[in-house]
Design a protein around this motif. Structure first.
Motif, PDB file in Angstrom:
ATOM      1  N   VAL A 197      -0.733   7.559  -8.497  1.00  0.00           N
ATOM      2  CA  VAL A 197      -0.332   6.190  -8.196  1.00  0.00           C
ATOM      3  C   VAL A 197      -1.556   5.415  -7.715  1.00  0.00           C
ATOM      4  O   VAL A 197      -2.314   5.890  -6.863  1.00  0.00           O
ATOM      5  CB  VAL A 197       0.762   6.163  -7.111  1.00  0.00           C
ATOM      6  N   GLU A 198      -1.747   4.217  -8.265  1.00  0.00           N
ATOM      7  CA  GLU A 198      -2.857   3.370  -7.859  1.00  0.00           C
ATOM      8  C   GLU A 198      -2.448   2.431  -6.731  1.00  0.00           C
ATOM      9  O   GLU A 198      -1.258   2.194  -6.494  1.00  0.00           O
ATOM     10  CB  GLU A 198      -3.355   2.555  -9.058  1.00  0.00           C
ATOM     11  N   GLU A 201       0.696  -0.254  -6.562  1.00  0.00           N
ATOM     12  CA  GLU A 201       1.712   0.089  -7.555  1.00  0.00           C
ATOM     13  C   GLU A 201       2.961   0.665  -6.896  1.00  0.00           C
ATOM     14  O   GLU A 201       2.877   1.383  -5.902  1.00  0.00           O
ATOM     15  CB  GLU A 201       1.190   1.157  -8.524  1.00  0.00           C
ATOM     16  N   PHE A 203       6.152   3.366  -7.787  1.00  0.00           N
ATOM     17  CA  PHE A 203       6.242   4.554  -8.627  1.00  0.00           C
ATOM     18  C   PHE A 203       6.614   4.178 -10.064  1.00  0.00           C
ATOM     19  O   PHE A 203       6.057   4.705 -11.036  1.00  0.00           O
ATOM     20  CB  PHE A 203       7.263   5.536  -8.067  1.00  0.00           C
ATOM     21  N   CYS A 206       3.807   2.681 -11.961  1.00  0.00           N
ATOM     22  CA  CYS A 206       2.860   3.737 -12.294  1.00  0.00           C
ATOM     23  C   CYS A 206       3.328   4.548 -13.494  1.00  0.00           C
ATOM     24  O   CYS A 206       2.532   4.892 -14.365  1.00  0.00           O
ATOM     25  CB  CYS A 206       2.654   4.655 -11.088  1.00  0.00           C
ATOM     26  N   ARG A 209       2.636   2.513 -16.630  1.00  0.00           N
ATOM     27  CA  ARG A 209       1.201   2.421 -16.908  1.00  0.00           C
ATOM     28  C   ARG A 209       0.654   3.753 -17.411  1.00  0.00           C
ATOM     29  O   ARG A 209      -0.074   3.796 -18.416  1.00  0.00           O
ATOM     30  CB  ARG A 209       0.446   2.000 -15.650  1.00  0.00           C
ATOM     31  N   GLU A 210       0.979   4.839 -16.719  1.00  0.00           N
ATOM     32  CA  GLU A 210       0.426   6.132 -17.101  1.00  0.00           C
ATOM     33  C   GLU A 210       0.876   6.565 -18.496  1.00  0.00           C
ATOM     34  O   GLU A 210       0.080   7.077 -19.281  1.00  0.00           O
ATOM     35  CB  GLU A 210       0.826   7.199 -16.065  1.00  0.00           C
TER      36      GLU A 210
END
Length: 307
Positions: A197-198, A201, A203, A206, A209-210
């Motif tokens: 997690v950035e 963000e 969850f 994230c 995005r991931e």
């Protein structure tokens, strides 16, 4: 399609009493030392196991008081305190023991052992890398029975850091699931998509995005499943499932994924029945993660859905 985890992930089991009140009651924690149990974790994060339990020695073997680098883990069912230290493993005389790396398996542990070992490994890993303040570089010392480090000059405390990461089963809302293989993994070894997690963000953000960064798919209907500590070195894996269009093109833009594919529920069930990638199932076209990971629990739970 919705589903829940079939069982509690192996490292999420509750066993010992964490007795967190004793972290600040230093005298109370130390008072239990003469009768306390000791868990040794070596430099590779390995422990000794005998008869489905982690091997615990007598803490008093180290001296009349806890050494400065010992960490307090809580109390077990017989009321004894448990401490952990980073040290070479020592098998008790006359006991048949096995050296176990927690990354390999956790299903031979009972609940108490799973909690003690996951906490010990995470705490000791943190202490190994937190000997100097992140603020000004000052040397720090352990405090709160190993649950903090303090600058002896300023009194500033630092607490164990946890790095949250998401892990997501991406499916087509029917009978297929996306599994991927990272560079460096064995051939035919596939698992779920995951990432840290950035800052800033949630969850869910994230997850989206991931998945897009790793395989190029856009996901929707992101649902929480469960979580598991992953002390390598100090992560918390937060599990989800989400839906993606099976017609989407795979794009490996962040360089982590070597290959990905859609697999049917039947293919996943066959792979689960064969064991895991460490069990020697060399004839299988698909190898899946071992029981210690939440990935395995999520995959098993999805595969068990009728469909």
């Amino acid at each position: 399609m919705d589903f829940q985890l079939k069982q509690v992930p192996l490292l999420s089991r509750v066993g010992a009493d964490r007795a967190d009140q004793l972290r600040t009651d230093v005298d109370g924690a130390v008072a239990g030392w003469p009768q306390a149990a000791l868990l040794r974790v070596d430099g590779r994060g390995q422990v000794l196991v005998a008869e489905h339990r982690v091997v615990l020695a007598d803490a008093i073997e180290l001296g009349p008081t806890p050494p400065p680098d010992a960490v307090f883990l809580g109390r077990i069912e017989d009321g004894r305190h448990v401490w952990a230290v980073r040290a070479a493993l020592q098998a008790p005389t006359g006991v048949d023991t096995t050296v176990l790396n927690l990354r390999a398996t956790g299903d031979i542990f009972d609940d108490v052992s799973a909690q003690l070992v996951s906490s010990a490994v995470a705490l000791l890993n943190w202490h190994d890398s937190a000997r100097f303040s992140a603020v000004d570089g000052s040397a720090t010392r352990p405090a709160r029975s190993g649950w903090a480090r303090v600058d002896p000059v300023t009194g500033r405390e630092e607490f164990p850091r946890i790095d949250p990461a998401v892990i997501c089963l991406v499916h087509d809302d029917a009978d297929r699931v996306v599994l991927a293989r990272q560079h460096g993994w064995p051939e035919r070894m596939f698992s779920l998509l995951a990432g840290f997690v950035e800052a800033g963000e949630s969850f869910e953000v994230c997850v989206a995005r991931e998945v897009h960064e790793e395989v190029g798919l856009t996901v929707r209907d992101i649902r929480y499943l469960g979580s598991q500590p992953w002390p390598f070195p100090r992560s918390l894996m937060v599990g989800f499932h989400a839906v993606a269009d099976p017609g989407g093109e795979f794009v490996f833009s962040d360089g982590e994924i070597a290959e990905a594919a859609w697999f049917t529920r039947g293919e996943v069930r066959a792979a689960l029945a064969a064991g895991d990638w460490q069990s020697g199932a060399s004839n299988q076209d698909l190898l899946l993660p071992g029981s210690i990971s939440i990935a395995r629990t999520i995959i098993e739970s999805w595969a068990a859905v009728d469909g």
